[in-house]
Design an enzyme around this catalytic site. Sequence first.
Site, PDB file in Angstrom:
ATOM      1  N   LYS A  22      77.681  37.487  -2.721  1.00 38.20           N
ATOM      2  CA  LYS A  22      77.437  38.939  -2.623  1.00 38.20           C
ATOM      3  C   LYS A  22      77.745  39.457  -1.214  1.00 38.20           C
ATOM      4  O   LYS A  22      78.493  40.415  -1.052  1.00 38.20           O
ATOM      5  CB  LYS A  22      75.967  39.229  -2.959  1.00 38.20           C
ATOM      6  CG  LYS A  22      75.490  40.592  -2.522  1.00 38.20           C
ATOM      7  CD  LYS A  22      74.084  40.900  -2.981  1.00 38.20           C
ATOM      8  CE  LYS A  22      73.016  40.884  -1.926  1.00 38.20           C
ATOM      9  NZ  LYS A  22      73.117  41.826  -0.838  1.00 38.20           N
ATOM     10  N   ASN A  23      77.156  38.802  -0.204  1.00 39.74           N
ATOM     11  CA  ASN A  23      77.281  39.355   1.140  1.00 39.74           C
ATOM     12  C   ASN A  23      78.679  39.202   1.736  1.00 39.74           C
ATOM     13  O   ASN A  23      79.000  39.840   2.728  1.00 39.74           O
ATOM     14  CB  ASN A  23      76.229  38.743   2.068  1.00 39.74           C
ATOM     15  CG  ASN A  23      74.840  39.265   1.743  1.00 39.74           C
ATOM     16  OD1 ASN A  23      74.692  40.200   0.960  1.00 39.74           O
ATOM     17  ND2 ASN A  23      73.828  38.662   2.340  1.00 39.74           N
ATOM     18  N   ARG A  93      72.192  49.504   1.297  1.00 43.25           N
ATOM     19  CA  ARG A  93      72.388  49.572   2.737  1.00 43.25           C
ATOM     20  C   ARG A  93      73.745  49.033   3.178  1.00 43.25           C
ATOM     21  O   ARG A  93      74.312  49.462   4.178  1.00 43.25           O
ATOM     22  CB  ARG A  93      71.274  48.801   3.433  1.00 43.25           C
ATOM     23  CG  ARG A  93      70.911  49.357   4.751  1.00 43.25           C
ATOM     24  CD  ARG A  93      70.050  48.383   5.488  1.00 43.25           C
ATOM     25  NE  ARG A  93      70.821  47.782   6.555  1.00 43.25           N
ATOM     26  CZ  ARG A  93      70.820  48.217   7.790  1.00 43.25           C
ATOM     27  NH1 ARG A  93      70.066  49.219   8.138  1.00 43.25           N
ATOM     28  NH2 ARG A  93      71.557  47.642   8.716  1.00 43.25           N
ATOM     29  N   CYS A 117      63.441  50.232   5.033  1.00 39.99           N
ATOM     30  CA  CYS A 117      63.756  49.419   3.875  1.00 39.99           C
ATOM     31  C   CYS A 117      62.535  48.581   3.596  1.00 39.99           C
ATOM     32  O   CYS A 117      61.754  48.320   4.498  1.00 39.99           O
ATOM     33  CB  CYS A 117      64.967  48.567   4.240  1.00 39.99           C
ATOM     34  SG  CYS A 117      65.301  47.228   3.155  1.00 39.99           S
ATOM     35  N   ARG A 122      65.273  48.532   9.539  1.00 36.39           N
ATOM     36  CA  ARG A 122      66.666  48.070   9.588  1.00 36.39           C
ATOM     37  C   ARG A 122      67.520  49.114  10.288  1.00 36.39           C
ATOM     38  O   ARG A 122      68.323  49.803   9.678  1.00 36.39           O
ATOM     39  CB  ARG A 122      67.194  47.787   8.182  1.00 36.39           C
ATOM     40  CG  ARG A 122      66.495  46.618   7.556  1.00 36.39           C
ATOM     41  CD  ARG A 122      67.047  46.300   6.199  1.00 36.39           C
ATOM     42  NE  ARG A 122      68.222  45.453   6.244  1.00 36.39           N
ATOM     43  CZ  ARG A 122      68.789  44.941   5.161  1.00 36.39           C
ATOM     44  NH1 ARG A 122      68.307  45.192   3.980  1.00 36.39           N
ATOM     45  NH2 ARG A 122      69.858  44.174   5.269  1.00 36.39           N
ATOM     46  N   ASP A 307      67.118  35.189   3.640  1.00 35.17           N
ATOM     47  CA  ASP A 307      67.276  35.533   2.223  1.00 35.17           C
ATOM     48  C   ASP A 307      66.776  34.436   1.278  1.00 35.17           C
ATOM     49  O   ASP A 307      66.788  34.616   0.066  1.00 35.17           O
ATOM     50  CB  ASP A 307      68.751  35.852   1.911  1.00 35.17           C
ATOM     51  CG  ASP A 307      69.167  37.199   2.482  1.00 35.17           C
ATOM     52  OD1 ASP A 307      68.295  37.961   2.922  1.00 35.17           O
ATOM     53  OD2 ASP A 307      70.383  37.490   2.490  1.00 35.17           O
ATOM     54  N   ARG A 399      70.710  43.253  -8.454  1.00 36.72           N
ATOM     55  CA  ARG A 399      71.543  43.655  -7.316  1.00 36.72           C
ATOM     56  C   ARG A 399      72.312  42.456  -6.770  1.00 36.72           C
ATOM     57  O   ARG A 399      73.429  42.624  -6.260  1.00 36.72           O
ATOM     58  CB  ARG A 399      70.666  44.221  -6.196  1.00 36.72           C
ATOM     59  CG  ARG A 399      70.101  45.583  -6.482  1.00 36.72           C
ATOM     60  CD  ARG A 399      69.456  46.139  -5.250  1.00 36.72           C
ATOM     61  NE  ARG A 399      70.364  45.999  -4.110  1.00 36.72           N
ATOM     62  CZ  ARG A 399      70.012  46.206  -2.858  1.00 36.72           C
ATOM     63  NH1 ARG A 399      68.788  46.559  -2.562  1.00 36.72           N
ATOM     64  NH2 ARG A 399      70.885  46.063  -1.891  1.00 36.72           N
TER      65      ARG A 399
END
Length: 420
Positions: A22-23, A93, A117, A122, A307, A399
């Site tokens: 994802k990132n 974000r 957040c 953040r 995470d 997500r």
Amino acid sequence: MERLIITGGLRLAGEVKISGAKNAVLKLMAASLLAENECIIRNVPQIKDVLTMIEVLRGLGAEVSWADQTVLRIKPKNVSFYSAPDELVKEMRASVQVMGPLLTKVKKVKLFQPGGCVIGQRPIDLHLKGFQALGAEVVEEHGYVYVQVDRLKGADIHLDFPSVGATENIMAAAILAEGTTIIRNAAKEPEIIEEQNFYNRLGAKIRGAGTDMIRIEGVSALRPNVIDYTVIPDRIEAGTFMLAAVITAGDITVNDVIPEHIEALTAKLREAGADVSVRDESIRVKMEKPISPIDVVVLPYPGFPTDIQPQMTATLTLATGTSLLTENVFGGRFRYVDELVRMGANIRVEGRSAIVKGVPRLTGAAVVAPDLRAGAALVLAGMAAEGETLLEGAQYIDRGYERIEDKLNNLGAEIKRVQE
Ligand code: UD1
């Protein structure tokens, strides 16, 4: 509203294929805005954040389509707007990551000020200071950030904290700047290396990603070639499934992973008593002993990832003694603890640390996922608990995880999704 109903007490075993990261993919999608031609991105997970980023790119004038279930085709030819839609910035974000590419492409960005957040403060001050060092003017007013520049000029930038997002945005803004930019105390996450590789394929001259000093030599133009890029596997998804093996006393092999990216977790799982065997592109985690208590310190990469912190806390609630988890990346990332306590966990939060006293069992309860990774942690806890857990907030999990209940059910879990 979507809920997951989790029947606990089942042992998970088998193999699972890990999806694209994802990132990494979100940033490569933003990076595509800079391309002169089409970008084909492969191994893209079908997760909510990717769908949101597709809308952000379309809102900026790019053409985006799925060529296949895991292949995205992005044509950035018509990018001329300089503002991403407010609603999408509020929703995700990571939309902030279009700022660097837009600054390079259209020299002007307006963005809805991304607020607080649920996982803590953040701010984007480091991104903005970086843009200013490159010659941009930054104005913050009426809830928006405006960044504008005539000519971007290379600079020597030292980040106060190795922020992933700031490193990526500054890197993107420096690609066509005059002269050389150096980012010191840069983030070292594997996703940064992905972006360096992607931009270099487009014709940028970047080196040093993966170390704490990145050097970007400004070029006068990018190449007009078509880019075909395959995204790395998601180390956080892999880590979540590895912990699923530990918390259910199971035996899971995660396939299609890059083991070096999750070494910090592998080491901790061994310390907790798991039998971990690492191959070239897979990791097998077998748990045949009670979970030993361990201390975990969350740090920027290559430290233990923030995470995976909630999923690790959930797992340690069932350890045979007391564990200490210290969070050094996001201050407010213990909001899910009350939900675990409702399931019978014994956790006390003091400042940046959680003191987790192992209990012999968790019991299923009605709980609410406050955010994406906390949601995954509650799924893990639910699978290990006695009885049924009703988890509200499945949309947060979507997500970042592709069909989490399908993948877990294939391993022997019993999770149903209900819509109300
Ligand atoms: C990215 C990841 C997120 C991960 C995080 C840390 C994406 C889409 N998200 O988020 O999943 O948890 O890295 O590994 O890739 N900070 C500032 N000022 C800034 C920027 C950051 O003070 O301008 C602080 C943040 O408040 C936070 C810390 O730096 O405490 C780390 O943030 P950062 O590395 O920037 O995380 P993100 O890029 O937002």
